[in-house]
Scaffold this motif. Structure first.
Motif, mmCIF file in Angstrom:
data_model
loop_
_atom_site.group_PDB
_atom_site.id
_atom_site.type_symbol
_atom_site.label_atom_id
_atom_site.label_comp_id
_atom_site.label_asym_id
_atom_site.label_seq_id
_atom_site.Cartn_x
_atom_site.Cartn_y
_atom_site.Cartn_z
ATOM 1 N N PRO A 1 0.852 -1.198 0.000
ATOM 2 C CA PRO A 1 0.000 0.000 0.000
ATOM 3 C C PRO A 1 0.887 1.248 0.000
ATOM 4 C CG PRO A 1 -0.587 -1.491 1.800
ATOM 5 C CD PRO A 1 0.655 -2.031 1.189
ATOM 6 N N LYS A 2 0.426 2.268 -0.672
ATOM 7 C CA LYS A 2 1.240 3.485 -0.835
ATOM 8 C C LYS A 2 1.666 4.105 0.495
ATOM 9 C CE LYS A 2 -0.762 4.834 -5.202
ATOM 10 N NZ LYS A 2 -2.141 5.159 -5.492
ATOM 11 N N ASP A 3 0.741 4.081 1.453
ATOM 12 C CA ASP A 3 1.015 4.778 2.710
ATOM 13 C C ASP A 3 1.695 3.883 3.740
ATOM 14 O OD1 ASP A 3 -1.175 3.113 2.992
ATOM 15 O OD2 ASP A 3 -2.089 4.369 4.546
ATOM 16 N N ALA A 4 2.076 2.675 3.341
ATOM 17 C CA ALA A 4 2.594 1.728 4.340
ATOM 18 C C ALA A 4 4.075 1.958 4.601
ATOM 19 C CB ALA A 4 2.361 0.299 3.869
ATOM 20 N N ALA A 5 4.420 2.132 5.854
ATOM 21 C CA ALA A 5 5.811 2.352 6.232
ATOM 22 C C ALA A 5 6.330 1.169 7.044
ATOM 23 C CB ALA A 5 5.934 3.635 7.041
ATOM 24 N N LEU A 6 5.475 0.606 7.877
ATOM 25 C CA LEU A 6 5.919 -0.466 8.768
ATOM 26 C C LEU A 6 5.872 -1.832 8.068
ATOM 27 C CD1 LEU A 6 4.412 0.178 12.287
ATOM 28 C CD2 LEU A 6 6.523 1.005 11.291
ATOM 29 N N LEU B 1 1.505 -7.775 5.929
ATOM 30 C CA LEU B 1 0.162 -8.312 6.204
ATOM 31 C C LEU B 1 -0.778 -8.009 5.034
ATOM 32 C CD1 LEU B 1 -0.248 -7.492 10.012
ATOM 33 C CD2 LEU B 1 0.102 -9.746 8.970
ATOM 34 N N THR B 2 -0.573 -6.861 4.393
ATOM 35 C CA THR B 2 -1.390 -6.543 3.222
ATOM 36 C C THR B 2 -0.947 -7.376 2.015
ATOM 37 O OG1 THR B 2 -1.597 -4.279 4.035
ATOM 38 C CG2 THR B 2 -2.219 -4.668 1.752
ATOM 39 N N ARG B 3 0.334 -7.351 1.731
ATOM 40 C CA ARG B 3 0.823 -8.054 0.535
ATOM 41 C C ARG B 3 0.575 -9.554 0.618
ATOM 42 N NH1 ARG B 3 6.593 -7.550 -0.915
ATOM 43 N NH2 ARG B 3 5.764 -9.040 -2.436
#
Lengths: 568, 568
Positions: B15-20, B26-28
């Motif tokens: 996700p674009k806003d994902a930093a952690l 968990l998304t991927r």
């Protein structure tokens, strides 16, 4: 659990507004506590029952290959706008704005969310079929929340959704889910029927309801005395009539029938069976975009089934119309007939299609026609099944007879087709690489309502009577006098042995009188209470079987073996 | 589970806003799917992890004698008015009106509801102690939801509440809950510290936080290199200083110090250790009823810990003040000192109480005092612990040294005392028949946050590395080529055997290339992947241990035994 440490606040008084046994006993026995209208806390006993039901559902869903998910309860309203349901759902759909003024709803059901989850993540026929479900809190802002857990605003529902490449595959999954739901209710120890249901405004190609049989049920079911057939009265069918009354011989004619407005009077006036009279029922049909008066015609021996009539005209609802409204439309109350009736929409029951020898209103005060042959109706006349099944009607499936019973709806399974996937643009590529909307099914079960349904079916004047699989504790070891060391010693020994055997056991070790404990045991409804009392001095304990309402003496040294035997 | 039938939509892009890492992986890897800002769906893998964590918590709570309940998520606002928290909680508390215009909140925590449940149901000391908990959806309308499950708006929390007759009994339960939480985190396979925490505005007699150690943690912890001591930097203590710098010898005097405003400059100017300088930090303290400027004094070698300072003055928050505001109050920025300073409230660090040989501002531009003896401060001067612990400081408990580490707060246990029971009028009758408010504890654990915390601590550049107890599936049987009958046959045999042995197993039976499957296995992070490939022709399969990141050859006829051995 030791009862001395348990939070089981039993009460003598029922809630003032409680009418149903489940509402009364679940409250009095310390299973639930009301927070506000339609909002309940589950206390430890209630939570235990809920988890037992959930565990059985989860096992059967896993066995059927369904996968569990957990969708956000707070749902963006835009999904509901996409599906077009945000208006249809009305005030039951609770809406609110967050701190950034974005509109959300508290999910009353999750079709939109589930379609949204799957769209763009499942892209190929190779990834289908798929059955996803959750057991989750739902919220419906009911106008009249009542009956405790039976019609609460916040409740726990199992909602499942399946995705298919074809209607054939949906049919297969629908049958599998029906079988899985059946196993769930069997395992819960419930007497139930799976019945044909009204598909309602939602459309689709069919639905079935799971009905727990109970006198307090809000739904009337027509069930066969011979076979498995059952249907909600809103959708029930009957066999073709086998005995047709003798037809009145009369040529077409107009008769003066002064003041003869009811079917009963008409039948008496002409000495004919009501079968040969035509009943007219006028209703105002409410649609999203407006309303109109519709006249429904059926044989005088039949009654109009309003849900069928609502579906027949595609309305959201039907309401009564008064005589003034009818007169304004040129209709003559009591004398409405199908001939030359152009002012309003008319819908006929299939059973009058081409019917001969009929008597019907002449659309003129104090006149009826006799000898009417309804094959004169125009080709484009609308027909539908409008009748309500009566007790004694023939089963549509076998030679049996139908009778009425009452049911509590605890589940509804539904062939949705593309009702949600099409508007939400949820598509997959088929074997030819062409995009098609998912063919969907949906499978709901009222989990917290099942807690109440168990009690509606299993209670007596003393309290709850849990089934073995739903009981918060299966065995209650009641120490009659906790100052008696022998009683305590035996109870502790049994308690430890039962716990080691994996039995859900509670021990009543409270410093209370025997009568108090016995009343609590009956009110809470533990399936087996082992009373360890005075007779222990003679080597005897008592088994109290809550469902049988019987007490029996058991040698104390056989107690453990006999408990295990009782559990089976 | 057969992967060909599973809903595990892995993705290449984060996700674009994902930093952690947890948010990204968990998304991927198909565990979670975002619905809206701070709102997530758990997909099947995510739900499996959640349930594993919940099961371990439930087991440890049962072992500790806590009883599970389930409180209404939708909560009447009037309870929050009774406790006085409705204003304090601010915009994080989501409010809405139902169809009857009654005000409700979505429960962000359930102290009020739990007290309401117990009051009037527990009336006697005989029914105490009591520990009730739930694992339930919560909602906090965070201003900046971020980091995926780490700081979501809707989340799952375990919240427990205990009720006692005395503070001694609360202490006992608090220790028992600390032990239970410790066992939970141990069983989850996490590296953690239980640390002393700031009790915050909530008051009470103490609290501890459970911190999962991870570089991405938002909290800084001071931990001992020798003993178990650890504390949130907001609450950390240090041992008494053992080496005190040599004191500067000077009589009391006023010195011109033109332009000397910082501690560094001052220390250099006078050639004294900063230990003997007095640091002044001015802040605007925000209270419910207004605000004021407060000056905090501490030794020049120490830094102000803002949370400690906030607690010291009882403020809700501290904000910076600019030079104009200070000047308006007659304060001289850079030269503020404690002598003759009446315009504002002052609070001193305990370490300067009675300190001699100090250098401090003269409250006059370009002047400092030297040789100041702070025992001249008035009796009523306010003292508090204001310093921030530094790396290398001595442990307050043993001879060790403190160092910093980062932690993710996954739990907070709290001695509440009567903070809620008193205002809500929740009382019991003590042994003398006198009504007293319950003495309470509260025990929170972030259940959905734990999913993320596991990954923050256990991941690498390829994806998730689940611990054995948290993995959605423990073993992945990867069929390299599903057209190879021998590979399929062995996989099916192992699959059935492992299922029968109760092992959570998934079989990758997809028609995909080996490389694709291998990447998925790494991304999802199954602890053990058994690769059944070409080498099977030579009687060899490969074990891929995700945590060790090692592959090893295993004779195919020993595969089952070696898997069971690996599981342990």
């Amino acid at each position: 659990m030791r009862m001395s440490q348990a939070f089981i606040p039993t009460e003598k008084e029922a809630p003032k507004d409680a009418a149903l046994p489940s509402h009364i006993y679940l409250t009095r026995a310390g299973f639930i506590a009301q927070v506000a209208s339609g909002l309940y806390n589950l206390m430890p006993l209630g939570k235990r029952v809920l988890k037992k039901i959930e565990a059985i559902i989860n096992e059967e869903m896993a066995r059927a290959g369904a996968q569990e998910v957990d969708l956000s309860f707070v749902t963006p309203a835009e999904l509901w706008e996409e599906s077009g349901r945000i208006e249809k759902f009305g005030k039951e759909l609770l809406r609110f704005r967050d701190r950034k003024e974005n509109l959300f709803v508290l999910g009353p059901t999750h079709e939109e969310m589930m379609v949204n989850l799957v769209r763009n993540r499942v892209n190929s026929y190779k990834q289908l079929p798929l059955n996803l479900y959750q057991i989750k809190t739902k919220f419906r802002d009911e106008a009249r929340p009542r009956f405790g857990l039976m019609r609460a605003r916040e409740f726990v529902m199992k909602d499942g959704y399946s995705f298919h490449t074809s209607y054939e595959d949906l049919d297969r999954e629908f049958d599998a889910m029906e079988a899985a739901y059946k196993r769930v209710l069997e395992r819960l120890g419930l007497d139930f029927r799976i019945v044909e249901a009204d598909s309602g405004a939602i459309g689709g190609s069919g639905s079935k309801e799971l009905m727990v049989l109970a006198d307090s049920g809000e739904d009337t079911l027509a069930v066969c005395d011979r076979c498995e057939y059952g249907a909600n009265i809103e959708a029930a069918r009957r066999s073709e009539r086998t005995t047709i009354p003798e037809a009145p011989e009369a040529d077409f004619n107009k008769f003066a029938t002064p003041g003869i407005k009811s079917i009963e009077d008409l039948s008496g006036f002409f000495h004919v069976d009501p079968y040969y009279t035509l009943k007219a029922v006028a209703k105002r049909a409410i649609y999203e975009e407006g309303d109109e008066v519709v006249v429904f015609f059926l044989r005088g021996c039949d009654d109009l089934q309003e849900v069928k009539a609502t579906n027949a005209c595609g309305a959201l609802d039907l309401v009564d119309v008064n005589e003034e409204e009818l007169s304004a439309l040129g209709l003559v109350p009591g004398f409405i007939g199908p001939l030359d009736l152009d002012a309003v929409r008319t819908i006929f029951d299939w059973d009058v299609k081409g019917a001969a020898n009929m008597i019907c209103g002449a659309n003129e005060a104090d006149f009826h026609y006799v000898g009417v042959d309804l094959s004169v109706l125009p080709e484009e006349a609308e027909y539908a099944a409008l009748y309500e099944v009566k007790e004694g009607d023939g089963c549509p499936v076998c030679d049996g007879k139908l009778s009425y019973t009452k049911g509590i709806e605890v589940g509804h399974i539904f062939k949705l087709g593309t009702v949600y996937s099409a508007p939400l643009g949820a598509q997959f590529l088929n074997e030819n690489g062409k995009a098609e909307p998912f063919v969907m099914g949906t499978y709901g079960m009222g989990v917290s309502r099942l807690i109440a349904a168990v009690i509606e079916q299993h209670h007596d004047e003393k309290g709850c009577v849990w089934t073995k699989t739903t009981a918060p504790y299966l065995v209650n070891l009641m120490i009659s006098n906790i100052k008696d060391e022998a009683q305590v010693a035996l109870a502790e020994r049994l308690y430890e042995a039962l716990q080691n055997a994996g039995v859900d056991v509670i021990m009543d070790d409270r410093k209370e009188r025997f009568g108090f404990k016995a009343k609590d045991a009956e009110l809470v409804g533990y399936p087996l209470t082992v009373i360890i009392g005075k007779e222990l001095a003679n080597g005897i304990v008592q088994f109290f079987d809550r469902a049988e309402d019987t007490k029996s003496d058991v040698p104390s040294d056989e107690a453990l073996a006999r408990i295990m035997e009782w559990i089976g």
